[in-house]
Design a protein around this motif. Sequence first.
Motif: not given
Length: 477
Positions: A209, A287-288, A290-293
């Motif tokens: 994350r 982008i993992w 749909g999530s920032e990573a």
Amino acid sequence: MKVTTRPDDKSERASRLHVVIAEVVSAIIGSTVSFDEMYQIVLDKARWLTESQHGFVSSIEKKTGAHVSNTLTKMRDEGCAVSAALYSLPEGPHKLYNSLWGHSLNVRESFFTNNPSSHAAAAGLPSGHVPLKNFLSVPIIFGDEILGQIALANSVREYTEDDLKEIKRLGEVYAIVLHNRQQESELRRSEEQFRSMVEMAPFPMLVARREVNSTILYGNLRAAELFKVSQEALIGSAVADYNQKREEWIAILDEIEKNGCALDKEMQFYDVSGKACWVLLFAVKVIWFGSEALMITINDITDRKNMEETLRQLATVDYLTGIWNRRYIMDLGNKEFERCLRYKTHMSVIIFDLDHFKLVNDKYGHNIGDRVLEGTAKVVTNELRGRDIFGRYGGEEFAIVFPEITLREAAKVAERLRQAIEKYQYSLENSSTLTVTASFGISEVIDTDRTFEEILARADYALYKAKALGRNRIYCS
């Protein structure tokens, strides 16, 4: 494409390869790219790694079975029979491809040649094709199936085994991506497929994350082995758990936020037992699903750091006594002298040597002489402050630099050292003991001094006077 000189140092080459693979994977999963864009990314990185002027990245068309060069550098002179950049290599008799371009596909093995004209598969280039100076080819194979090829030509230098290994590594990642893209048009929507790609990476790799603790969303087996945990235990832990310098990690995160990546970060990580290792870390935003990573790749450089420390020891430490050597005394002494002048503080120097040391060597042998030198170094070290600079000046001669100490204070220390050396007893094989004495010359910085060597010269003269007056004494200059 701008061609950059490639480094020869193997550890640096390995680090650059890690960056390239991380950038390739990041570019592919970080946004929805077309197949043609993916081919071009792989070709650009392969050419950069090998300094190649030409090349192509290809794939096998599922419907027709044609071997299609999806992206191609300009390899045609005027009059070349090849009419377009997009073309396929036709199969010949016995399902074989012609010329050097098809050789690795025919034999299903990677190869390179720096003398193309003498290669058995050299014949068959179309008329007008640019002359080949050298050539390298890696078939892209997933499982048992040939998916395509990375072909490179005309490097500004000769190809090497290191080039072949690097392109094979790049090809392994390309094979996974190409296979998955052919099976699923949007690879980044399939977490399972992406995990298999990361798992195949030949180095530790994490997805975490984008936060202060950097909770680990996924880590491959090599990362788990580095931290001495299972993959199940790795997922859900935090990058911060393996790095004890919180401010250092926060600074890296700030750099990533600002630049999108952090490259070549030399730092220490710790496994679950607390054992430290040195790593070179590379991290990029992704982008993992749909999530920032963050995608983090790690190069274990512990062996290199240990070698650097060994070389530093050889360059600065006396091999026999374990204290500083003459060259390093001079380096540190010059720095202290400059600081003394800048801040107008005191500084004193002692030079001492062991009296009649040659007689010790002549009577008892050099092994005993070496023991006396080692013992003297230990006796003196125990009497000094942590900031005092103590080293072997040469032979049986030693030097001490005292920051912020006056001549009178240095003389008191010298007298204490003289007595300690005189009292120390060395055991001999016949149960007898040996004692030695030392003579001391002392000087301090004065207003007319312009170099550190001037203080040493006065201390050396004072040592000469101490000897002339009968030895086993101190003399201040």
